[in-house]
Enzyme design. Structure first.
Site, PDB file in Angstrom:
ATOM      1  CG  ASP A  89      -2.157  -0.982   0.795  1.00  0.00           C
ATOM      2  OD1 ASP A  89      -2.451  -1.127  -0.170  1.00  0.00           O
ATOM      3  OD2 ASP A  89      -2.619  -1.728   1.990  1.00  0.00           O
ATOM      4  CG  ASP A 150      -7.578  -4.437  -1.916  1.00  0.00           C
ATOM      5  OD1 ASP A 150      -7.898  -5.363  -2.452  1.00  0.00           O
ATOM      6  OD2 ASP A 150      -7.861  -3.958  -0.740  1.00  0.00           O
TER       7      ASP A 150
END
Ligand code: GLY
Length: 373
Positions: A89, A150
């Site tokens: 991330d 994601d």
């Protein structure tokens, strides 16, 4: 109408800025961000930075700029400390903080920091298997072979790093990850797996699995949303029309599986009863993604009509039914997001990324301010 929603949102950012100090919001708990701030160690911390930059671009008020600049310093320290960045991330974190600063102010130090972050993300590339490992220590038995949808939103950091440095490796990794995601995470009916496992040594596909969805094989709403926007962005950077097509197909699936009020439940396969949770954040991500898709469709393209209608209906519903407009004490912008329903972690509360994408979509539709991807 969008203008009123933007002004309300930006005033909330202003109030929160004073309340939050150097803390970072993550998800709400019983309607509170400020009681649960973190010192910039969550995967979500960049969204607050992004909201400050967006508010600065909209208002030109230097108080937002100064607060946003302090978050970038915090992200610099985080990279130096190597604190809570052993996951994929990094794209979410540094795109909306230091890359935003570079885009707005042409700041050389912010650019260098963002390139360092992109290098860090490349460190998760598993050469043997040919993928970016999402979670866990590199090569660990449980997570070592896992990709998640994601990750598509982390790839713009890498495409940008190639453009900026002239080094092809960043973009090569990003495009390979996008292609692998297209082949294995997106299914024939345009629904998606949240995550997929590969053999760590050979790269052979093993199978799909969920992490936050309703059950194995279900279509987790937010995963589908990450796919809509993420593939659209991979198309923007690569020009590969397969990514554009995949984004549009996933968007059509999303929009045609919505309930009457055009805001998603938390999983497309969850049995709907009274009280089934929504995920307003997934719909906010899709609104931002539809704006990206609309920009990529030439005038007169027949797809523009359903994309425009889907955007209008979802954004209007978010604004009229889910936004905290007219509630000045509310800390969040959007009610009824869900983080992890099965994990009972904020199943029905504010999500800082939902707030970010909602503001990004409003500013893009009203003023052409596009966000930082
Ligand atoms: N990227 C984690 C989530 O969407 O919850």
């Amino acid at each position: 109408m969008w203008k009123q929603a933007i002004d309300d949102a930006v005033e909330k950012v202003r109030r929160n800025m004073l309340k939050f100090g150097d803390g970072f919001p993550h998800v709400g708990q019983q309607g509170s961000y400020s009681g649960y701030l973190n010192p910039n160690n969550e995967w979500t911390s960049g969204f607050w930075s992004g909201m400050l930059w967006l508010s600065y671009e909209y208002t030109k008020d230097s108080v937002f700029r100064d607060a946003a600049g302090r978050t970038v310093e915090s992200f610099k320290q985080r990279l130096i400390r190597n604190d809570a960045i052993e996951h994929h991330d990094i794209g979410f974190l540094y795109t909306l903080s230091s890359k935003a600063q570079w885009m707005i102010e042409n700041d050389e130090a912010a650019k260098q920091l963002t390139v360092q972050a992109a290098k860090k993300l490349c460190g998760r590339w598993r050469e043997q298997g040919g993928y970016i490992q999402a979670w866990g220590p590199l090569g660990c038995p449980e997570q070592g072979g896992r990709i998640i949808i994601d990750c598509l939103m982390n790839l713009p950091l890498l495409y940008w790093a190639s453009q900026t440095t002239g080094e092809a490796r960043f973009a090569d990794i990003a495009a390979a990850q996008a292609e692998l995601s297209r082949r294995y995470l997106v299914r024939g009916d345009d629904s998606s797996y949240h995550t997929f496992y590969f053999d760590q040594e050979t790269g052979e596909p093993i199978g799909g699995a969920t992490a936050q969805g309703y059950r194995q094989g279900s279509t987790w709403t937010r995963g589908q949303a990450w796919g809509v926007y993420g593939f659209a962005l991979s198309y923007r950077y690569t020009g590969n029309v397969q990514f554009l097509d995949t984004s549009k197909r996933m968007a059509r699936y999303f929009l045609t599986h919505l309930p009457e009020d055009h805001v998603a439940y938390w999983d497309f396969d969850v049995p709907v009863q009274a009280g089934t949770y929504r995920d307003s954040s997934a719909s906010a991500i899709v609104c931002a993604g539809l704006l990206e898709l609309l920009e990529q469709q030439p005038d007169g393209d027949p797809d523009r009509e359903w994309l425009r209608l889907g955007l209008e209906r979802s954004l209007r519903s978010l604004t009229e039914r889910y936004a905290t407009i007219g509630q000045p004490e509310a800390e969040g912008l959007l009610l009824h997001g869900s983080y992890s329903v099965r994990g009972n972690n904020a199943p029905d509360d504010y999500m800082i990324w939902g707030d970010y994408y909602y503001l990004e979509a409003l500013l893009r539709i009203e003023c052409g301010i596009k966000g930082y991807w």
